[in-house]
Scaffold this active site. Structure first.
Site, PDB file in Angstrom:
ATOM      1  N   ASP A  27       0.848  -1.194   0.000  1.00 49.37           N
ATOM      2  CA  ASP A  27       0.000   0.000   0.000  1.00 49.37           C
ATOM      3  C   ASP A  27       0.887   1.249   0.000  1.00 49.37           C
ATOM      4  O   ASP A  27       1.885   1.314   0.713  1.00 49.37           O
ATOM      5  CB  ASP A  27      -0.928   0.002   1.225  1.00 49.37           C
ATOM      6  N   ILE A  28       0.498   2.229  -0.779  1.00 52.62           N
ATOM      7  CA  ILE A  28       1.300   3.448  -0.927  1.00 52.62           C
ATOM      8  C   ILE A  28       1.277   4.313   0.345  1.00 52.62           C
ATOM      9  O   ILE A  28       2.173   5.124   0.569  1.00 52.62           O
ATOM     10  CB  ILE A  28       0.797   4.253  -2.155  1.00 52.62           C
TER      11      ILE A  28
ATOM     12  N   ASN B 101     -13.105  -3.316   1.761  1.00 49.69           N
ATOM     13  CA  ASN B 101     -14.166  -2.323   1.845  1.00 49.69           C
ATOM     14  C   ASN B 101     -15.085  -2.422   0.645  1.00 49.69           C
ATOM     15  O   ASN B 101     -14.626  -2.625  -0.491  1.00 49.69           O
ATOM     16  CB  ASN B 101     -13.552  -0.914   1.903  1.00 49.69           C
TER      17      ASN B 101
ATOM     18  N   GLU C  62     -12.268   3.535  -1.540  1.00 49.28           N
ATOM     19  CA  GLU C  62     -11.771   4.636  -2.382  1.00 49.28           C
ATOM     20  C   GLU C  62     -11.504   4.188  -3.810  1.00 49.28           C
ATOM     21  O   GLU C  62     -11.749   4.935  -4.751  1.00 49.28           O
ATOM     22  CB  GLU C  62     -10.462   5.187  -1.801  1.00 49.28           C
TER      23      GLU C  62
ATOM     24  N   HIS D 138     -10.029  -4.993  -3.619  1.00 43.44           N
ATOM     25  CA  HIS D 138      -8.702  -5.190  -3.014  1.00 43.44           C
ATOM     26  C   HIS D 138      -8.896  -5.654  -1.587  1.00 43.44           C
ATOM     27  O   HIS D 138      -9.746  -5.137  -0.865  1.00 43.44           O
ATOM     28  CB  HIS D 138      -7.854  -3.914  -3.063  1.00 43.44           C
TER      29      HIS D 138
ATOM     30  N   HIS E 291      -7.015  -5.782   1.910  1.00 43.68           N
ATOM     31  CA  HIS E 291      -5.884  -5.258   2.677  1.00 43.68           C
ATOM     32  C   HIS E 291      -5.386  -6.379   3.584  1.00 43.68           C
ATOM     33  O   HIS E 291      -6.187  -7.066   4.220  1.00 43.68           O
ATOM     34  CB  HIS E 291      -6.321  -4.110   3.588  1.00 43.68           C
TER      35      HIS E 291
HETATM   36  P1  AMP Z   1      -9.874   1.548   0.192  1.00 39.60           P
HETATM   37  O1  AMP Z   1     -10.224   2.692   1.084  1.00 39.60           O
HETATM   38  O2  AMP Z   1     -10.186   0.210   0.805  1.00 39.60           O
HETATM   39  O3  AMP Z   1     -10.440   1.699  -1.211  1.00 39.60           O
HETATM   40  O4  AMP Z   1      -8.308   1.554   0.088  1.00 39.60           O
HETATM   41  C1  AMP Z   1      -7.583   2.034  -1.000  1.00 39.60           C
HETATM   42  C2  AMP Z   1      -6.125   1.869  -0.657  1.00 39.60           C
HETATM   43  O5  AMP Z   1      -5.369   1.991  -1.824  1.00 39.60           O
HETATM   44  C3  AMP Z   1      -5.593   2.911   0.341  1.00 39.60           C
HETATM   45  O6  AMP Z   1      -5.061   2.231   1.470  1.00 39.60           O
HETATM   46  C4  AMP Z   1      -4.522   3.652  -0.474  1.00 39.60           C
HETATM   47  O7  AMP Z   1      -3.416   4.028   0.313  1.00 39.60           O
HETATM   48  C5  AMP Z   1      -4.149   2.614  -1.508  1.00 39.60           C
HETATM   49  N1  AMP Z   1      -3.594   3.145  -2.764  1.00 39.60           N
HETATM   50  C6  AMP Z   1      -4.105   4.129  -3.541  1.00 39.60           C
HETATM   51  N2  AMP Z   1      -3.343   4.309  -4.617  1.00 39.60           N
HETATM   52  C7  AMP Z   1      -2.330   3.404  -4.533  1.00 39.60           C
HETATM   53  C8  AMP Z   1      -1.213   3.104  -5.367  1.00 39.60           C
HETATM   54  N3  AMP Z   1      -0.967   3.756  -6.504  1.00 39.60           N
HETATM   55  N4  AMP Z   1      -0.382   2.099  -4.963  1.00 39.60           N
HETATM   56  C9  AMP Z   1      -0.601   1.447  -3.814  1.00 39.60           C
HETATM   57  N5  AMP Z   1      -1.647   1.673  -2.999  1.00 39.60           N
HETATM   58  C10 AMP Z   1      -2.493   2.650  -3.349  1.00 39.60           C
END
Ligand code: AMP
Length: 120
Positions: free
Chosen positions: A33-34, A91, A99, A104, A106
């Protein structure tokens, strides 16, 4: 909700955006995760175009489901979390704050994680 092929994880799958890749096979891709929320914070995504767990659980072929679940377990073992433990989270929809509209999971670990949910 229709799948948006321009979401950021679709771009990662197509190699248009880089990621810190940990694992990849026919059904899944795992990367860091970024914006990590724990000492270890990894995302595992299916290769297919699924908006969320809701979509995946309804439409995915059995082989995709098996492949994806096995990949999540394999990645957690690869991260050395089998004994210490970990949390998986997916989520779906507005209440969850999803988001990125590509399923995905986690994987959180590497530290004590506290209680499960923090209501707003
Ligand atoms: P969610 O709120 O479950 O949709 O989580 C989205 C996740 O994606 C968040 O934890 C972000 O930090 C992660 N994220 C967004 N863009 C990237 C990216 N380019 N590379 C890795 N993780 C990302």
């Amino acid at each position: 909700m229709a799948y948006d092929p321009n979401n950021i994880f679709a771009k990662i799958l197509r190699g248009e955006i880089p990621c810190k890749k940990l694992y990849e096979d026919q059904h899944a891709l795992a990367f860091h995760d970024i914006n990590p929320q724990a000492k270890t914070h990894v995302l595992v995504i299916p290769k297919g175009a699924y908006v969320s767990f809701e979509d995946f659980s309804e439409r995915a072929e059995p082989a995709e489901i098996v492949g994806f679940v096995r990949a999540v377990g394999m990645v957690a073992r690869k991260l050395g979390l089998k004994e210490s433990g970990y949390r998986i989270l997916a989520n779906h929809g507005p209440d969850s704050h999803q988001e990125v509209p590509h399923l995905h999971v986690h994987i959180f670990g590497g530290q004590r994680l506290g209680r499960m949910i923090q209501p707003e």
